[in-house]
Design a protein around this motif. Structure first.
Motif, mmCIF file in Angstrom:
data_model
loop_
_atom_site.group_PDB
_atom_site.id
_atom_site.type_symbol
_atom_site.label_atom_id
_atom_site.label_comp_id
_atom_site.label_asym_id
_atom_site.label_seq_id
_atom_site.Cartn_x
_atom_site.Cartn_y
_atom_site.Cartn_z
ATOM 1 N N HIS A 161 0.834 -1.184 -0.075
ATOM 2 C CA HIS A 161 0.040 0.052 -0.234
ATOM 3 C C HIS A 161 0.925 1.210 -0.102
ATOM 4 C CE1 HIS A 161 -3.458 2.599 0.906
ATOM 5 N NE2 HIS A 161 -2.761 3.082 1.981
ATOM 6 N N HIS A 162 1.958 1.308 0.641
ATOM 7 C CA HIS A 162 3.006 2.457 0.772
ATOM 8 C C HIS A 162 3.665 2.647 -0.476
ATOM 9 C CE1 HIS A 162 2.278 4.347 4.673
ATOM 10 N NE2 HIS A 162 2.079 3.179 5.183
ATOM 11 N N LEU A 163 3.618 1.877 -1.346
ATOM 12 C CA LEU A 163 4.189 2.012 -2.853
ATOM 13 C C LEU A 163 3.382 3.256 -3.286
ATOM 14 C CD1 LEU A 163 4.719 -1.575 -4.096
ATOM 15 C CD2 LEU A 163 6.601 -0.038 -3.200
ATOM 16 N N LEU A 164 2.244 3.417 -3.079
ATOM 17 C CA LEU A 164 1.609 4.747 -3.700
ATOM 18 C C LEU A 164 2.157 5.979 -3.100
ATOM 19 C CD1 LEU A 164 -2.121 3.092 -3.410
ATOM 20 C CD2 LEU A 164 -0.749 3.328 -5.236
ATOM 21 N N GLN A 165 2.171 5.939 -1.707
ATOM 22 C CA GLN A 165 2.724 7.245 -1.067
ATOM 23 C C GLN A 165 4.325 7.417 -1.565
ATOM 24 O OE1 GLN A 165 3.233 6.828 3.216
ATOM 25 N NE2 GLN A 165 3.570 9.133 3.361
ATOM 26 N N LYS A 166 4.993 6.123 -1.818
ATOM 27 C CA LYS A 166 6.413 6.371 -2.085
ATOM 28 C C LYS A 166 6.408 7.145 -3.764
ATOM 29 C CE LYS A 166 10.688 4.282 -3.374
ATOM 30 N NZ LYS A 166 10.846 4.895 -4.550
ATOM 31 N N GLY A 167 5.357 6.663 -4.556
ATOM 32 C CA GLY A 167 5.246 7.163 -5.745
ATOM 33 C C GLY A 167 4.985 8.806 -5.710
ATOM 34 N N ARG A 168 4.147 9.059 -4.901
ATOM 35 C CA ARG A 168 3.861 10.469 -4.806
ATOM 36 C C ARG A 168 4.949 11.355 -4.190
ATOM 37 N NH1 ARG A 168 -1.052 8.259 -2.599
ATOM 38 N NH2 ARG A 168 -0.004 8.836 -0.300
ATOM 39 N N LEU A 169 5.822 10.715 -3.190
ATOM 40 C CA LEU A 169 6.989 11.499 -2.795
ATOM 41 C C LEU A 169 8.152 11.578 -4.080
ATOM 42 C CD1 LEU A 169 6.764 10.074 0.725
ATOM 43 C CD2 LEU A 169 6.585 12.146 0.285
ATOM 44 N N ASP A 170 8.185 10.497 -4.442
ATOM 45 C CA ASP A 170 9.392 10.469 -5.755
ATOM 46 C C ASP A 170 8.858 11.626 -6.680
ATOM 47 O OD1 ASP A 170 10.667 8.455 -4.664
ATOM 48 O OD2 ASP A 170 9.713 6.823 -6.094
#
Length: 179
Positions: A161-170
């Protein structure tokens, strides 16, 4: 999904997170999009801390129980989440607090060591899951009672699920590279 498959899926995701760490500087890891959002480093420490000190600890509490809890009034959305094997793609916002908001990381090594510790613990616990009765459960603050296999699955779903947040942060870091 059987626990060996969950472990393999978890390891793939955790190893992806590990492989990404060297791509960032400490300044990038600690840069926040806004005051009320986490940095990438805080997200990494959240993944490590929630797995080691909540999810896997509660899995162990399921194993240590002498008897099963009385009832489990699980919300429908939680039933659907476990049936689907993943969290909904929605952002989950929790108000900032000293007990929930992760600290900023002190080093890239801290994040690497934390992820490696979670991988090792998941590998240790997976073979023990079959022996833990499915009716032994520990309450999650929002999801109701979860048994050991569900706590184990939750770690994998949470990391994915946190891959989505990582994508936004990238995207944030890419768009603010010169700031």
């Amino acid at each position: 999904m059987i626990t060996k498959q969950l472990l393999e899926q978890f390891e793939n995701t955790a190893n992806y997170y590990l492989s990404e760490i060297p791509k960032y500087t400490m300044e990038q890891m600690t840069r926040k999009p806004s005051e009320d959002e986490w940095s990438l480093g805080q997200m990494y420490l959240h993944l490590v801390g929630s797995a080691l000190y909540m999810q896997l600890r509660n899995l162990e509490l399921c194993r240590e129980q002498e008897s099963a809890p009385v009832a489990n009034d699980r919300p429908e959305m939680v039933k659907a989440m476990f049936a689907a094997g993943s969290f909904p793609p929605d952002r989950i916002r929790v108000p900032a607090s000293p007990q929930y908001t992760p600290k900023q990381p002190e080093s890239l090594e801290e994040m690497e060591q934390g992820l490696r510790a979670v991988i090792a613990r998941m590998r240790e616990l997976e073979p023990t899951l079959a022996a833990i009765p499915a009716d032994r459960a520990v309450a999650h603050p929002r999801m109701g009672l979860l048994n050991a296999q569900e706590w184990f699955a939750l770690v994998e779903m949470h990391y994915r699920h946190h891959l989505l947040q990582k994508g936004r942060l990238d995207v944030f870091l890419l768009n603010n590279a010169s700031v």
